[in-house]
Motif scaffolding. Structure first.
Motif, PDB file in Angstrom:
ATOM      1  N   VAL A 107      43.466  37.571  45.089  1.00 57.20           N
ATOM      2  CA  VAL A 107      42.861  38.223  46.316  1.00 57.20           C
ATOM      3  C   VAL A 107      43.652  37.430  47.441  1.00 57.20           C
ATOM      4  CG1 VAL A 107      40.921  38.567  47.876  1.00 57.20           C
ATOM      5  CG2 VAL A 107      40.720  39.040  45.346  1.00 57.20           C
ATOM      6  N   GLU A 108      44.018  38.111  48.571  1.00 59.83           N
ATOM      7  CA  GLU A 108      44.626  37.386  49.540  1.00 59.83           C
ATOM      8  C   GLU A 108      43.714  36.739  50.197  1.00 59.83           C
ATOM      9  OE1 GLU A 108      47.502  39.518  52.465  1.00 59.83           O
ATOM     10  OE2 GLU A 108      46.313  41.209  51.802  1.00 59.83           O
ATOM     11  N   PRO A 109      44.005  35.141  50.562  1.00 58.21           N
ATOM     12  CA  PRO A 109      43.049  34.160  50.989  1.00 58.21           C
ATOM     13  C   PRO A 109      42.275  35.058  52.225  1.00 58.21           C
ATOM     14  CG  PRO A 109      44.996  33.296  50.439  1.00 58.21           C
ATOM     15  CD  PRO A 109      45.392  34.657  50.255  1.00 58.21           C
ATOM     16  N   ARG A 110      42.918  35.697  53.198  1.00 56.44           N
ATOM     17  CA  ARG A 110      42.287  36.031  54.286  1.00 56.44           C
ATOM     18  C   ARG A 110      41.142  37.161  54.054  1.00 56.44           C
ATOM     19  NH1 ARG A 110      45.081  40.588  57.490  1.00 56.44           N
ATOM     20  NH2 ARG A 110      46.350  41.538  55.784  1.00 56.44           N
ATOM     21  N   TRP A 111      41.125  37.551  52.569  1.00 57.94           N
ATOM     22  CA  TRP A 111      39.862  38.524  52.512  1.00 57.94           C
ATOM     23  C   TRP A 111      39.273  37.850  51.329  1.00 57.94           C
ATOM     24  CZ3 TRP A 111      39.390  42.948  54.840  1.00 57.94           C
ATOM     25  CH2 TRP A 111      40.749  43.598  55.659  1.00 57.94           C
ATOM     26  N   GLY A 112      39.394  36.614  51.051  1.00 55.99           N
ATOM     27  CA  GLY A 112      38.366  35.839  50.186  1.00 55.99           C
ATOM     28  C   GLY A 112      37.240  35.622  50.636  1.00 55.99           C
ATOM     29  N   ARG A 113      36.120  35.297  49.710  1.00 56.74           N
ATOM     30  CA  ARG A 113      34.982  35.184  49.969  1.00 56.74           C
ATOM     31  C   ARG A 113      34.116  36.395  50.306  1.00 56.74           C
ATOM     32  NH1 ARG A 113      35.029  31.273  46.935  1.00 56.74           N
ATOM     33  NH2 ARG A 113      35.820  28.999  48.022  1.00 56.74           N
ATOM     34  N   ARG A 114      34.426  37.564  49.796  1.00 65.46           N
ATOM     35  CA  ARG A 114      33.801  38.877  50.090  1.00 65.46           C
ATOM     36  C   ARG A 114      33.665  39.651  48.894  1.00 65.46           C
ATOM     37  NH1 ARG A 114      36.764  41.611  55.533  1.00 65.46           N
ATOM     38  NH2 ARG A 114      37.001  39.479  56.627  1.00 65.46           N
ATOM     39  N   GLY A 115      33.682  39.092  47.517  1.00 62.43           N
ATOM     40  CA  GLY A 115      33.397  39.719  46.340  1.00 62.43           C
ATOM     41  C   GLY A 115      34.559  40.303  45.647  1.00 62.43           C
ATOM     42  N   HIS A 116      35.582  40.341  46.506  1.00 65.27           N
ATOM     43  CA  HIS A 116      36.832  41.119  45.649  1.00 65.27           C
ATOM     44  C   HIS A 116      36.972  40.609  44.267  1.00 65.27           C
ATOM     45  CE1 HIS A 116      36.967  43.675  49.306  1.00 65.27           C
ATOM     46  NE2 HIS A 116      37.450  42.389  50.100  1.00 65.27           N
ATOM     47  N   GLY A 117      37.323  39.421  44.337  1.00 59.91           N
ATOM     48  CA  GLY A 117      37.677  38.668  42.922  1.00 59.91           C
ATOM     49  C   GLY A 117      36.657  39.068  42.086  1.00 59.91           C
ATOM     50  N   GLY A 118      35.441  38.885  42.182  1.00 63.20           N
ATOM     51  CA  GLY A 118      34.349  39.346  41.269  1.00 63.20           C
ATOM     52  C   GLY A 118      34.271  40.698  40.828  1.00 63.20           C
ATOM     53  N   ARG A 119      34.666  41.910  41.934  1.00 59.96           N
ATOM     54  CA  ARG A 119      34.812  43.054  41.516  1.00 59.96           C
ATOM     55  C   ARG A 119      35.942  43.510  40.604  1.00 59.96           C
ATOM     56  NH1 ARG A 119      32.331  43.412  46.528  1.00 59.96           N
ATOM     57  NH2 ARG A 119      34.262  43.390  47.695  1.00 59.96           N
ATOM     58  N   LEU A 120      36.982  42.834  40.982  1.00 57.51           N
ATOM     59  CA  LEU A 120      38.446  42.898  40.064  1.00 57.51           C
ATOM     60  C   LEU A 120      38.092  42.490  38.660  1.00 57.51           C
ATOM     61  CD1 LEU A 120      40.836  42.095  42.817  1.00 57.51           C
ATOM     62  CD2 LEU A 120      40.783  44.115  41.659  1.00 57.51           C
ATOM     63  N   LEU A 121      37.290  41.153  38.601  1.00 62.18           N
ATOM     64  CA  LEU A 121      37.238  40.640  37.072  1.00 62.18           C
ATOM     65  C   LEU A 121      36.234  41.717  36.499  1.00 62.18           C
ATOM     66  CD1 LEU A 121      37.744  38.447  35.159  1.00 62.18           C
ATOM     67  CD2 LEU A 121      36.012  37.002  36.325  1.00 62.18           C
ATOM     68  N   ALA A 122      35.228  42.049  37.149  1.00 65.29           N
ATOM     69  CA  ALA A 122      34.144  42.819  36.193  1.00 65.29           C
ATOM     70  C   ALA A 122      34.714  44.206  36.011  1.00 65.29           C
ATOM     71  CB  ALA A 122      33.167  42.951  37.198  1.00 65.29           C
ATOM     72  N   THR A 123      35.448  44.982  36.847  1.00 65.28           N
ATOM     73  CA  THR A 123      36.030  45.946  36.594  1.00 65.28           C
ATOM     74  C   THR A 123      37.041  45.941  35.373  1.00 65.28           C
ATOM     75  OG1 THR A 123      35.744  46.735  38.829  1.00 65.28           O
ATOM     76  CG2 THR A 123      37.432  47.917  37.474  1.00 65.28           C
TER      77      THR A 123
END
Length: 187
Positions: A107-123
């Motif tokens: 996830v681009e750092p400027r978009w971090g800490r918004r849950g994107h990484g978790g959603r990507l991993l779970a998907t």
């Protein structure tokens, strides 16, 4: 107005944006880890062509995270190659035929800490489970505390297997983490 965040399967049309995210994020977040020589490898080949190949590969699952109109991250996963599944002695685990690998969650750092990484991993994990995988592995740079934290929150743990990659300028120690594909991410 609140923008919508979600994850969807990548299309060939996403390949240029995935390549940009990889290049920009590696240059921003991993420059000290990889060194200039390692970063130059990103420009040595056509990353858009490589990502098109990954998206079109029948066993690979590529997803993108979007927030509003912006693509902000991606994941790539698939069956675990034997070389990645084996222990240091080259022995495969009993469940090697049902083992999947998360090759990247970025996830681009400027978009971090918004849950994107978790959603990507779970998907990605859900898609791999639907293909018959029962457990996942991922290789993470030991110095990458953000990625290690993501996997830890998902219940994945180091399994004791390590490897060292040579970037041509420095070495990167990676640890292998493993865990379930029925993820329950915590904050």
């Amino acid at each position: 107005m609140v923008s919508t965040a979600n994850v969807r399967p990548a299309t060939v049309g996403d390949a240029p944006e995935i390549a940009r995210i990889q290049r920009d994020t590696w240059r921003t977040a991993y420059a000290d880890l990889l060194g200039e020589h390692g970063l130059a490898e990103l420009d040595a080949t056509d990353p858009t062509l490589q990502w098109t190949g990954a998206i079109e590969h029948p066993e690979t699952r590529v997803f993108v995270a979007v927030e509003g109109e912006f693509t902000v991250g991606f994941s790539v996963s698939g069956p675990a190659p034997e070389a990645d599944a084996a222990n240091a002695a080259g022995e495969l685990p009993e469940d090697a035929g049902h083992l999947a690998m998360i090759a990247s969650v970025l996830v681009e750092p400027r978009w971090g800490r918004r849950g994107h990484g978790g959603r990507l991993l779970a998907t990605a994990a859900r898609a791999l489970a639907e293909l018959g995988a029962e457990r996942g592995i991922a290789w993470v740079a030991q110095a990458d505390s953000a990625s290690l934290g993501l996997y830890r929150r998902a219940g994945w743990k180091p399994d004791g297997t390590v490897r060292t990659l040579d970037t041509g300028e420095r070495t990167v120690r990676e640890i292998r983490v493993t865990g379930p594909l029925d993820l329950e991410l915590t904050e």
